[in-house]
Each structure stands twice: as C-alpha cells, then as structure tokens.
Design a protein around this motif. Structure first.
Motif, PDB file in Angstrom:
ATOM      1  N   GLY A  90       8.945   3.058   3.073  1.00  0.00           N
ATOM      2  CA  GLY A  90       8.326   1.777   2.780  1.00  0.00           C
ATOM      3  C   GLY A  90       6.904   1.952   2.294  1.00  0.00           C
ATOM      4  O   GLY A  90       6.386   3.072   2.211  1.00  0.00           O
ATOM      5  N   VAL A  91       6.290   0.832   1.970  1.00  0.00           N
ATOM      6  CA  VAL A  91       4.907   0.819   1.498  1.00  0.00           C
ATOM      7  C   VAL A  91       4.075   0.037   2.504  1.00  0.00           C
ATOM      8  O   VAL A  91       4.457  -1.060   2.918  1.00  0.00           O
ATOM      9  CB  VAL A  91       4.815   0.167   0.103  1.00  0.00           C
ATOM     10  N   VAL A  92       2.952   0.610   2.901  1.00  0.00           N
ATOM     11  CA  VAL A  92       2.044  -0.055   3.839  1.00  0.00           C
ATOM     12  C   VAL A  92       1.382  -1.219   3.111  1.00  0.00           C
ATOM     13  O   VAL A  92       0.779  -1.053   2.057  1.00  0.00           O
ATOM     14  CB  VAL A  92       0.977   0.921   4.378  1.00  0.00           C
ATOM     15  N   ILE A  93       1.528  -2.416   3.657  1.00  0.00           N
ATOM     16  CA  ILE A  93       0.948  -3.624   3.080  1.00  0.00           C
ATOM     17  C   ILE A  93      -0.423  -3.897   3.692  1.00  0.00           C
ATOM     18  O   ILE A  93      -1.356  -4.275   3.006  1.00  0.00           O
ATOM     19  CB  ILE A  93       1.886  -4.836   3.314  1.00  0.00           C
ATOM     20  N   PHE A 116       9.420  -7.953   6.647  1.00  0.00           N
ATOM     21  CA  PHE A 116       8.507  -6.825   6.777  1.00  0.00           C
ATOM     22  C   PHE A 116       8.746  -6.171   8.135  1.00  0.00           C
ATOM     23  O   PHE A 116       9.410  -6.741   8.996  1.00  0.00           O
ATOM     24  CB  PHE A 116       7.044  -7.289   6.720  1.00  0.00           C
ATOM     25  N   LEU A 117       8.202  -4.985   8.327  1.00  0.00           N
ATOM     26  CA  LEU A 117       8.213  -4.309   9.624  1.00  0.00           C
ATOM     27  C   LEU A 117       6.780  -4.183  10.118  1.00  0.00           C
ATOM     28  O   LEU A 117       5.892  -3.796   9.360  1.00  0.00           O
ATOM     29  CB  LEU A 117       8.799  -2.908   9.498  1.00  0.00           C
ATOM     30  N   MET A 118       6.557  -4.513  11.379  1.00  0.00           N
ATOM     31  CA  MET A 118       5.262  -4.261  12.009  1.00  0.00           C
ATOM     32  C   MET A 118       5.492  -3.149  13.015  1.00  0.00           C
ATOM     33  O   MET A 118       6.381  -3.247  13.866  1.00  0.00           O
ATOM     34  CB  MET A 118       4.703  -5.504  12.701  1.00  0.00           C
ATOM     35  N   MET A 119       4.714  -2.071  12.873  1.00  0.00           N
ATOM     36  CA  MET A 119       4.912  -0.905  13.741  1.00  0.00           C
ATOM     37  C   MET A 119       3.580  -0.262  14.063  1.00  0.00           C
ATOM     38  O   MET A 119       2.569  -0.544  13.425  1.00  0.00           O
ATOM     39  CB  MET A 119       5.837   0.107  13.056  1.00  0.00           C
ATOM     40  N   ARG A 120       3.607   0.596  15.063  1.00  0.00           N
ATOM     41  CA  ARG A 120       2.424   1.375  15.402  1.00  0.00           C
ATOM     42  C   ARG A 120       2.335   2.570  14.460  1.00  0.00           C
ATOM     43  O   ARG A 120       3.331   3.020  13.917  1.00  0.00           O
ATOM     44  CB  ARG A 120       2.502   1.875  16.844  1.00  0.00           C
ATOM     45  N   ALA A 166      12.071   2.173  14.224  1.00  0.00           N
ATOM     46  CA  ALA A 166      10.637   1.865  14.314  1.00  0.00           C
ATOM     47  C   ALA A 166      10.363   0.398  14.055  1.00  0.00           C
ATOM     48  O   ALA A 166      11.011  -0.242  13.231  1.00  0.00           O
ATOM     49  CB  ALA A 166       9.862   2.704  13.320  1.00  0.00           C
ATOM     50  N   GLY A 167       9.393  -0.119  14.754  1.00  0.00           N
ATOM     51  CA  GLY A 167       8.839  -1.419  14.443  1.00  0.00           C
ATOM     52  C   GLY A 167       9.663  -2.628  14.827  1.00  0.00           C
ATOM     53  O   GLY A 167      10.753  -2.533  15.358  1.00  0.00           O
ATOM     54  N   THR A 168       9.076  -3.767  14.533  1.00  0.00           N
ATOM     55  CA  THR A 168       9.677  -5.070  14.778  1.00  0.00           C
ATOM     56  C   THR A 168       9.745  -5.809  13.455  1.00  0.00           C
ATOM     57  O   THR A 168       8.756  -5.873  12.729  1.00  0.00           O
ATOM     58  CB  THR A 168       8.798  -5.882  15.760  1.00  0.00           C
ATOM     59  N   VAL A 171       4.655  -2.900   7.065  1.00  0.00           N
ATOM     60  CA  VAL A 171       5.327  -2.102   6.037  1.00  0.00           C
ATOM     61  C   VAL A 171       6.405  -2.938   5.365  1.00  0.00           C
ATOM     62  O   VAL A 171       7.159  -3.653   6.035  1.00  0.00           O
ATOM     63  CB  VAL A 171       5.960  -0.836   6.671  1.00  0.00           C
ATOM     64  N   ARG A 172       6.475  -2.845   4.035  1.00  0.00           N
ATOM     65  CA  ARG A 172       7.580  -3.443   3.280  1.00  0.00           C
ATOM     66  C   ARG A 172       8.561  -2.316   2.970  1.00  0.00           C
ATOM     67  O   ARG A 172       8.189  -1.310   2.382  1.00  0.00           O
ATOM     68  CB  ARG A 172       7.090  -4.053   1.970  1.00  0.00           C
ATOM     69  N   ARG A 173       9.814  -2.485   3.418  1.00  0.00           N
ATOM     70  CA  ARG A 173      10.835  -1.473   3.142  1.00  0.00           C
ATOM     71  C   ARG A 173      11.073  -1.364   1.642  1.00  0.00           C
ATOM     72  O   ARG A 173      11.027  -2.356   0.925  1.00  0.00           O
ATOM     73  CB  ARG A 173      12.174  -1.856   3.777  1.00  0.00           C
TER      74      ARG A 173
END
Length: 98
Positions: free
Chosen positions: A40-43, A84-88, A73-75, A14-16
């Motif tokens: 955010g927007v899912v990339i 970016f954020l990587m999350m479940r 959420a996420g890393t 995800v991009r915030r």
C-alpha cells in the motif's frame, strides 16, 4: 481524500494497492479468489512514537512511501466511501524503494 485525518503517535493510514486482475500465466482471477494485497501507499503518518523517557522518535515512513505490511495488520476504516487501513508503524514490514 476530502476528509483529513491525522493519525496519533506511531500510527499511519495506508491505502491498499489494487489487486491483480490476471495471474502471471495470464489467467483472469475472479473476485472471490483474489487475496487482499499486502502492499500500500502511506497517506498520512503520525508525529512519532513516544519513548519511555518522554521523547518522541520520528517515524521511518512518510506520506507517499510504498510499503509492505503483515497480512492481519491494522484496522479497516472508511473515509468518504473509500477503504483505508490504520496501523502502527510496527505492522509495516518494509518500504519498497524503486
């Protein structure tokens, strides 16, 4: 995104969205007082969650979806100098539909 990353299983990248520069009343918010946005927007999205019986359940979100996620959420990851954020998928609270 020049570097291509495909998340595994039920993870998404995800991009915030950008933070607001002004409050609703027109007051300019300094950088030190800004909170990170929870939208955010899912990339990119993985193929799906692997269930106990071995089947793969596709994700409810796809690339391009605007989402709301939980505060912690996420890393955070950096790709080509961009954060970016990587999350479940479980960390995503909802999809914003317009």
């Amino acid at each position: 995104m020049a570097t291509t990353v495909r998340p595994l299983h039920d993870r998404v990248i995800v991009r915030r969205l950008d933070e607001e520069e002004k409050s609703a009343g027109g007051i300019i918010i300094p950088d030190s007082a800004k909170e990170k946005p929870l939208e955010g927007v899912v990339i990119s999205a993985g193929k799906g969650k692997i269930l106990e019986n071995g089947e793969v359940r596709p994700l409810d979100v796809t690339a391009g979806d605007k989402v709301i996620f939980s505060k912690y959420a996420g890393t955070e990851i950096k790709l080509d100098g961009e954060a970016f954020l990587m999350m479940r998928e479980d960390d995503i609270l909802g999809v914003i539909e317009s």
